[in-house]
Design a protein around this motif. Sequence first.
Motif, mmCIF file in Angstrom:
data_model
loop_
_atom_site.group_PDB
_atom_site.id
_atom_site.type_symbol
_atom_site.label_atom_id
_atom_site.label_comp_id
_atom_site.label_asym_id
_atom_site.label_seq_id
_atom_site.Cartn_x
_atom_site.Cartn_y
_atom_site.Cartn_z
ATOM 1 N N MET A 1 16.863 29.289 -8.349
ATOM 2 C CA MET A 1 17.091 29.921 -7.061
ATOM 3 C C MET A 1 15.781 29.994 -6.269
ATOM 4 O O MET A 1 14.726 30.244 -6.825
ATOM 5 C CB MET A 1 17.672 31.317 -7.263
ATOM 6 C CG MET A 1 19.020 31.296 -7.950
ATOM 7 S SD MET A 1 20.050 32.667 -7.470
ATOM 8 C CE MET A 1 21.522 32.279 -8.430
ATOM 9 N N LYS A 2 15.887 29.792 -4.980
ATOM 10 C CA LYS A 2 14.694 29.736 -4.134
ATOM 11 C C LYS A 2 14.111 31.116 -3.822
ATOM 12 O O LYS A 2 12.937 31.232 -3.504
ATOM 13 C CB LYS A 2 15.036 29.024 -2.818
ATOM 14 C CG LYS A 2 15.408 27.560 -2.982
ATOM 15 C CD LYS A 2 15.607 26.892 -1.638
ATOM 16 C CE LYS A 2 16.869 27.404 -0.932
ATOM 17 N NZ LYS A 2 17.089 26.716 0.367
ATOM 18 N N GLY A 3 14.939 32.133 -3.872
ATOM 19 C CA GLY A 3 14.487 33.468 -3.479
ATOM 20 C C GLY A 3 13.743 34.214 -4.567
ATOM 21 O O GLY A 3 13.529 33.703 -5.667
ATOM 22 N N LYS A 4 13.334 35.439 -4.234
ATOM 23 C CA LYS A 4 12.626 36.315 -5.165
ATOM 24 C C LYS A 4 13.411 37.620 -5.294
ATOM 25 O O LYS A 4 13.894 38.163 -4.306
ATOM 26 C CB LYS A 4 11.214 36.621 -4.650
ATOM 27 C CG LYS A 4 10.327 35.391 -4.464
ATOM 28 C CD LYS A 4 9.834 34.848 -5.786
ATOM 29 C CE LYS A 4 8.831 33.714 -5.575
ATOM 30 N NZ LYS A 4 8.276 33.228 -6.837
ATOM 31 N N PHE A 5 13.481 38.124 -6.519
ATOM 32 C CA PHE A 5 14.280 39.312 -6.799
ATOM 33 C C PHE A 5 13.379 40.396 -7.373
ATOM 34 O O PHE A 5 12.797 40.230 -8.447
ATOM 35 C CB PHE A 5 15.395 38.939 -7.780
ATOM 36 C CG PHE A 5 16.426 40.007 -8.019
ATOM 37 C CD1 PHE A 5 16.577 41.085 -7.158
ATOM 38 C CD2 PHE A 5 17.272 39.927 -9.130
ATOM 39 C CE1 PHE A 5 17.534 42.063 -7.388
ATOM 40 C CE2 PHE A 5 18.235 40.890 -9.366
ATOM 41 C CZ PHE A 5 18.367 41.969 -8.491
ATOM 42 N N ILE A 6 13.241 41.507 -6.621
ATOM 43 C CA ILE A 6 12.418 42.641 -7.031
ATOM 44 C C ILE A 6 13.312 43.857 -7.226
ATOM 45 O O ILE A 6 14.128 44.175 -6.357
ATOM 46 C CB ILE A 6 11.346 42.979 -5.970
ATOM 47 C CG1 ILE A 6 10.427 41.776 -5.719
ATOM 48 C CG2 ILE A 6 10.526 44.204 -6.392
ATOM 49 C CD1 ILE A 6 9.488 41.949 -4.534
ATOM 50 N N THR A 7 13.173 44.538 -8.356
ATOM 51 C CA THR A 7 13.937 45.765 -8.570
ATOM 52 C C THR A 7 12.998 46.952 -8.772
ATOM 53 O O THR A 7 11.859 46.791 -9.214
ATOM 54 C CB THR A 7 14.887 45.653 -9.786
ATOM 55 O OG1 THR A 7 14.120 45.339 -10.954
ATOM 56 C CG2 THR A 7 15.938 44.590 -9.563
ATOM 57 N N PHE A 8 13.518 48.118 -8.436
ATOM 58 C CA PHE A 8 12.809 49.376 -8.656
ATOM 59 C C PHE A 8 13.591 50.198 -9.663
ATOM 60 O O PHE A 8 14.809 50.340 -9.539
ATOM 61 C CB PHE A 8 12.679 50.171 -7.356
ATOM 62 C CG PHE A 8 11.544 49.725 -6.480
ATOM 63 C CD1 PHE A 8 10.401 50.498 -6.355
ATOM 64 C CD2 PHE A 8 11.618 48.533 -5.772
ATOM 65 C CE1 PHE A 8 9.341 50.092 -5.551
ATOM 66 C CE2 PHE A 8 10.572 48.111 -4.963
ATOM 67 C CZ PHE A 8 9.429 48.891 -4.843
ATOM 68 N N GLU A 9 12.895 50.713 -10.659
ATOM 69 C CA GLU A 9 13.517 51.542 -11.684
ATOM 70 C C GLU A 9 12.707 52.818 -11.867
ATOM 71 O O GLU A 9 11.569 52.916 -11.403
ATOM 72 C CB GLU A 9 13.593 50.782 -13.019
ATOM 73 C CG GLU A 9 14.460 49.534 -12.993
ATOM 74 C CD GLU A 9 15.951 49.831 -12.971
ATOM 75 O OE1 GLU A 9 16.328 51.017 -13.091
ATOM 76 O OE2 GLU A 9 16.737 48.880 -12.845
ATOM 77 N N GLY A 31 6.501 38.639 7.484
ATOM 78 C CA GLY A 31 7.283 37.469 7.857
ATOM 79 C C GLY A 31 8.339 37.026 6.866
ATOM 80 O O GLY A 31 9.000 36.003 7.063
ATOM 81 N N PHE A 32 8.533 37.788 5.808
ATOM 82 C CA PHE A 32 9.546 37.428 4.815
ATOM 83 C C PHE A 32 10.929 37.918 5.252
ATOM 84 O O PHE A 32 11.053 38.950 5.925
ATOM 85 C CB PHE A 32 9.213 38.051 3.452
ATOM 86 C CG PHE A 32 7.966 37.507 2.818
ATOM 87 C CD1 PHE A 32 7.980 36.281 2.161
ATOM 88 C CD2 PHE A 32 6.771 38.223 2.867
ATOM 89 C CE1 PHE A 32 6.825 35.784 1.565
ATOM 90 C CE2 PHE A 32 5.612 37.734 2.271
ATOM 91 C CZ PHE A 32 5.643 36.510 1.623
ATOM 92 N N LYS A 33 11.952 37.184 4.856
ATOM 93 C CA LYS A 33 13.329 37.624 5.066
ATOM 94 C C LYS A 33 13.732 38.460 3.852
ATOM 95 O O LYS A 33 13.781 37.947 2.733
ATOM 96 C CB LYS A 33 14.263 36.419 5.224
ATOM 97 C CG LYS A 33 14.024 35.653 6.514
ATOM 98 C CD LYS A 33 14.959 34.484 6.653
ATOM 99 C CE LYS A 33 14.713 33.744 7.970
ATOM 100 N NZ LYS A 33 15.591 32.548 8.098
ATOM 101 N N VAL A 34 13.991 39.734 4.093
ATOM 102 C CA VAL A 34 14.192 40.682 2.996
ATOM 103 C C VAL A 34 15.538 41.394 3.125
ATOM 104 O O VAL A 34 15.924 41.816 4.214
ATOM 105 C CB VAL A 34 13.068 41.745 2.965
ATOM 106 C CG1 VAL A 34 13.238 42.674 1.768
ATOM 107 C CG2 VAL A 34 11.692 41.082 2.938
ATOM 108 N N ILE A 35 16.227 41.512 1.989
ATOM 109 C CA ILE A 35 17.457 42.303 1.926
ATOM 110 C C ILE A 35 17.208 43.486 1.004
ATOM 111 O O ILE A 35 16.688 43.311 -0.105
ATOM 112 C CB ILE A 35 18.633 41.457 1.399
ATOM 113 C CG1 ILE A 35 19.049 40.433 2.457
ATOM 114 C CG2 ILE A 35 19.828 42.336 1.025
ATOM 115 C CD1 ILE A 35 20.158 39.508 2.012
ATOM 116 N N VAL A 92 15.141 39.711 -2.298
ATOM 117 C CA VAL A 92 16.081 40.811 -2.501
ATOM 118 C C VAL A 92 15.341 41.942 -3.204
ATOM 119 O O VAL A 92 14.746 41.736 -4.262
ATOM 120 C CB VAL A 92 17.296 40.377 -3.351
ATOM 121 C CG1 VAL A 92 18.210 41.579 -3.613
ATOM 122 C CG2 VAL A 92 18.072 39.267 -2.653
ATOM 123 N N VAL A 93 15.354 43.127 -2.581
ATOM 124 C CA VAL A 93 14.757 44.323 -3.179
ATOM 125 C C VAL A 93 15.898 45.278 -3.495
ATOM 126 O O VAL A 93 16.648 45.679 -2.607
ATOM 127 C CB VAL A 93 13.749 45.002 -2.226
ATOM 128 C CG1 VAL A 93 13.217 46.295 -2.847
ATOM 129 C CG2 VAL A 93 12.596 44.049 -1.910
#
Length: 204
Positions: A1-9, A31-35, A92-93
């Motif tokens: 997958m091209k995107g990056k996935f960051i999670t908070f715990e 400048g990043f596209k963030v969800i 994705v955060v």
Amino acid sequence: MKGKFITFEGPEGSGKSTQSKLLCSYLRKKGFKVIFLREPGGTVISEKIRKILLDAKNHSLTKEAEMLLYMAARCQVVEQIIRPALLKGKIVVCDRFLDSTIAYQGYGLGIDIKLIRSIGNFVTGRIKPGLTILMDLPVKRGLKHRELSKDRIEKRPVAYHLSVRKGYLKLAAQEPKRIKIVKVENDKNKTQGKIRELAERYVI
């Protein structure tokens, strides 16, 4: 997958929501596209499940049903939002993900962790964050932030929340490359500074 996935715990009152939103704003300015998403939630169905899970009146909800409801909500948000966003190359955060279920329903409630991982892999299609920020602070300090309005999970005994925190620290020890412990400072900007350093190393 091209995107990056960051999670908070992290345990209750650790400031995940505040810090994750601050990071999203920062990355967007770069400048990043963030969800941004929260769990359980993010879709119409997932938000309805969230209400069931957190309603303090739902005393009779079994621990097995609780775990499966979290997984159902997760399945919806992965298929409807997370997977498509990652395929498009977005960041994705997410405020909580599978690690939460392992910590809260596994270490906290005693459900078999191998079972949780197996179901988790099934509902997520093995999508996994590349970076997990573990917000850590003493349990009693975190629960003080929730004294006025407590949901069903927050109302559980301190011993339960101590088990959850220990579980998180075990997970971090098992996966040190992915799970980064950030000690919560009294100054939220200092905490955010640490988070931004970790996020920049991951996304750039």
